[in-house]
Write a protein that holds these residues in place. Structure first.
Motif, PDB file in Angstrom:
ATOM      1  N   GLN A 207      57.439  42.906 -70.394  1.00  0.00           N
ATOM      2  CA  GLN A 207      56.768  44.208 -69.797  1.00  0.00           C
ATOM      3  C   GLN A 207      56.824  44.298 -68.242  1.00  0.00           C
ATOM      4  OE1 GLN A 207      55.776  46.828 -71.124  1.00  0.00           O
ATOM      5  NE2 GLN A 207      55.551  46.736 -73.474  1.00  0.00           N
ATOM      6  N   LEU A 208      55.420  43.976 -67.395  1.00  0.00           N
ATOM      7  CA  LEU A 208      55.611  44.128 -66.114  1.00  0.00           C
ATOM      8  C   LEU A 208      55.506  42.658 -65.622  1.00  0.00           C
ATOM      9  CD1 LEU A 208      53.049  47.149 -66.201  1.00  0.00           C
ATOM     10  CD2 LEU A 208      55.306  47.130 -66.192  1.00  0.00           C
ATOM     11  N   THR A 209      56.453  42.099 -64.977  1.00  0.00           N
ATOM     12  CA  THR A 209      56.638  40.732 -64.845  1.00  0.00           C
ATOM     13  C   THR A 209      57.471  40.699 -63.052  1.00  0.00           C
ATOM     14  OG1 THR A 209      57.281  40.152 -66.790  1.00  0.00           O
ATOM     15  CG2 THR A 209      57.914  38.729 -65.248  1.00  0.00           C
ATOM     16  N   LEU A 210      56.680  39.912 -62.625  1.00  0.00           N
ATOM     17  CA  LEU A 210      56.985  39.552 -61.124  1.00  0.00           C
ATOM     18  C   LEU A 210      57.361  38.162 -61.178  1.00  0.00           C
ATOM     19  CD1 LEU A 210      54.837  42.140 -60.797  1.00  0.00           C
ATOM     20  CD2 LEU A 210      55.319  41.727 -58.408  1.00  0.00           C
ATOM     21  N   VAL A 211      58.445  37.587 -60.370  1.00  0.00           N
ATOM     22  CA  VAL A 211      58.570  36.131 -60.446  1.00  0.00           C
ATOM     23  C   VAL A 211      59.089  35.897 -58.975  1.00  0.00           C
ATOM     24  CG1 VAL A 211      60.134  34.404 -60.885  1.00  0.00           C
ATOM     25  CG2 VAL A 211      59.443  35.968 -62.782  1.00  0.00           C
ATOM     26  N   GLU A 212      58.266  34.869 -58.351  1.00  0.00           N
ATOM     27  CA  GLU A 212      58.613  34.500 -56.771  1.00  0.00           C
ATOM     28  C   GLU A 212      59.531  33.293 -57.141  1.00  0.00           C
ATOM     29  OE1 GLU A 212      54.003  35.579 -56.904  1.00  0.00           O
ATOM     30  OE2 GLU A 212      55.498  34.713 -58.250  1.00  0.00           O
ATOM     31  N   SER A 213      60.392  33.183 -55.986  1.00  0.00           N
ATOM     32  CA  SER A 213      61.142  32.260 -55.742  1.00  0.00           C
ATOM     33  C   SER A 213      61.498  31.835 -54.451  1.00  0.00           C
ATOM     34  CB  SER A 213      62.501  32.215 -56.437  1.00  0.00           C
ATOM     35  OG  SER A 213      63.244  33.413 -55.961  1.00  0.00           O
TER      36      SER A 213
END
Length: 129
Positions: A1-7
Motif C-alpha cells: 500500500q503506502l511504503t517508503l524505503v530508505e537506502s
C-alpha cells in the motif's frame, strides 16, 4: 500500500559524503511533504530536514545547514538527502517520512515527527575514523 524505503546509509569517515534516498510506492509524492528524521545514540529523535510537496519550501535543523541538501523528484517518486562534510555527531539512524500536505509541514518554525503518517524502516549512518 503506502511504503517508503530508505537506502544509501553506511560507514563514512569524517568529512565524507553520503546520499540517502527514499523510494516511495503505493502512492504518488505529488501531494505529500517529505521529512527526514534521525535518532542518534543516547538522544531523542529529531527532525533533520523537510521539503514540501512541490519542493518550494525546505527546512533544516541548524546543525546541518550548509552541509545537507534535501531534494525530490516527484516523477520518480523519490526524495533524497545529500549529506556533505559529515561529522561524528551525524551518526544516527535516518528515516524518511511522508504526510499528505493539508497544511505547511515544512515551516520555518520547524517540523514534528508526530505530524508524519508514513515512515520508512530507517538506514544507519555511521561517521567514524
Amino acid at each position: 500500500q503506502l511504503t517508503l524505503v530508505e537506502s544509501g546509509g553506511g560507514l563514512v569517515q569524517p568529512g565524507g559524503s553520503l546520499r540517502l534516498s527514499c523510494q516511495v510506492s503505493g502512492f504518488t509524492l505529488d501531494y505529500y511533504a517529505i521529512g527526514w528524521f534521525r535518532r542518534a545514540p543516547g538522544k531523542e529523535r529529531e527532525g533533520v530536514s523537510c521539503i514540501s510537496a512541490n519542493g518550494g519550501v525546505t527546512n533544516y535543523v541548524d546543525s546541518v545547514k550548509g552541509r545537507f541538501t534535501v531534494s525530490r523528484d516527484n516523477a520518480k517518486n523519490t526524495a533524497s538527502l545529500q549529506m556533505n562534510n559529515l561529522k561524528p555527531e551525524d551518526t544516527a539512524i535516518y528515516y524518511c517520512a511522508a504526510v499528505w500536505e493539508t497544511m505547511n509541514y515544512c515551516s520555518s518554525s520547524g517540523f514534528r515527527s508526530n505530524d508524519f503518517t508514513n515512515w520508512g524502516q530507517g538506514t544507519q549512518v555511521t561517521v567514524s575514523s
